[in-house]
Design an enzyme around this catalytic site. Structure first.
Site, mmCIF file in Angstrom:
data_model
loop_
_atom_site.group_PDB
_atom_site.id
_atom_site.type_symbol
_atom_site.label_atom_id
_atom_site.label_comp_id
_atom_site.label_asym_id
_atom_site.label_seq_id
_atom_site.Cartn_x
_atom_site.Cartn_y
_atom_site.Cartn_z
ATOM 1 N N ARG A 1 0.836 -1.204 0.000
ATOM 2 C CA ARG A 1 0.000 0.000 0.000
ATOM 3 C C ARG A 1 0.868 1.249 0.000
ATOM 4 O O ARG A 1 0.549 2.238 -0.669
ATOM 5 C CB ARG A 1 -0.946 0.004 1.205
ATOM 6 N N CYS B 1 -1.105 5.834 9.259
ATOM 7 C CA CYS B 1 -1.450 4.521 8.705
ATOM 8 C C CYS B 1 -2.571 4.745 7.710
ATOM 9 O O CYS B 1 -2.561 5.720 6.968
ATOM 10 C CB CYS B 1 -1.832 3.560 9.822
#
Length: 277
Positions: free
Chosen positions: A175, A233
């Protein structure tokens, strides 16, 4: 005081003269809440707290899990029996993400004695801890949140920190690189951020690595000198676990709570891809 507590230490504390308030924060991303699992068995005396409804505000421009309204959060904690002068222990059923979110929120709002059960519920049962199906009704606590006790970053502050300090991206490497993005608008990372997946903070048993190993890990990522450190995050949940790991390592860090879900929602914000900051 350390930021984590072992199952054996928790057992002793619960049998002692000043047992902690226990919060069960079991949670899963993009799924129904785990109250049924709590009802099927939890650490005796633990109160269930729903991360999506009680530890986050409504999803929107501030991200998928923006910070909850402070007064509402305080009311939730008081209903769970949280008191300023009494220790709190939080746990979940996974890698400590959800428990760390509760730990961070309580620390940010001024509670001075909060710890995470190292290894979560699995560590408790592995150590011979019993489970209960009784749901406690605790006496109302007196906790009144006072935000600002630990570091919190805005999007602009996170961008600035990526250039002047160390900004750690706690998501999975694919990611960060932008290879895939299963949830948010676009893949990639904040320019200047360093990839630091939370899975590398724990061992195979789900317990945190020893403090010296965590210090070495973060030193290799550049977070070993006097420069300020920040973490983000996907939505401010797993990033809290990274802040907890840094705390264990003796490194203070601020959390960008809006994280990638807030950052990537604005097409005007720059996006970097690939393995380098």
């Amino acid at each position: 005081m350390t930021a984590i507590i072992s199952a054996a230490e928790l057992s002793d504390a619960l049998a002692g003269p000043r047992p902690p308030v226990l919060l069960d924060i079991r949670w899963q991303l993009a799924g129904p809440n785990l109250r049924p699992e709590y009802e099927a068995g939890h650490v005796p005396g633990a109160v269930y707290v729903d991360l999506d409804r009680e530890l986050a505000g409504p999803a929107g421009s501030g991200g998928r899990h923006p910070l909850p309204d402070v007064e509402e959060f305080g009311a939730v904690m008081r209903r769970a029996g949280v008191t300023s002068g009494r220790p709190v222990v939080v746990y979940d059923g996974g890698l400590g993400w959800a428990a760390a979110r509760a730990w961070w929120l309580l620390r940010w709002t001024g509670h001075e004695d909060v710890r995470v059960l190292d290894g979560g519920l699995a560590a408790w049962t592995a150590a011979g801890g019993e489970l209960s199906t009784d749901e406690p009704v605790p006496a109302e606590g007196d906790f009144r949140p006072k935000p600002g006790a630990v570091g919190l970053l805005t999007a602009d502050e996170a961008a600035e920190l990526a250039g002047e300090g160390v900004l750690l991206d706690a998501r999975a490497g694919e990611r960060y690189r932008g290879d895939v993005e299963p949830i948010d608008r676009v893949g990639g990372h904040i320019p200047g951020a360093v990839s630091a997946p939370t899975t590398e903070n724990v061992g195979p048993d789900g317990r945190f690595l020893p403090a010296p190993e965590l210090r070495a890990r973060f030193a290799a990522l550049g977070a070993a000198d006097a420069r300020p450190v920040g973490v983000y995050c996907g939505s401010g949940v797993s990033g809290a676990q990274q802040v907890l790991a840094l705390e264990i390592a003796g490194i203070p860090a601020a959390l960008y709570a809006g994280s990638w879900s807030e950052w990537s929602s604005d097409p005007a914000r720059p996006v970097a891809t690939g393995p380098k900051p």
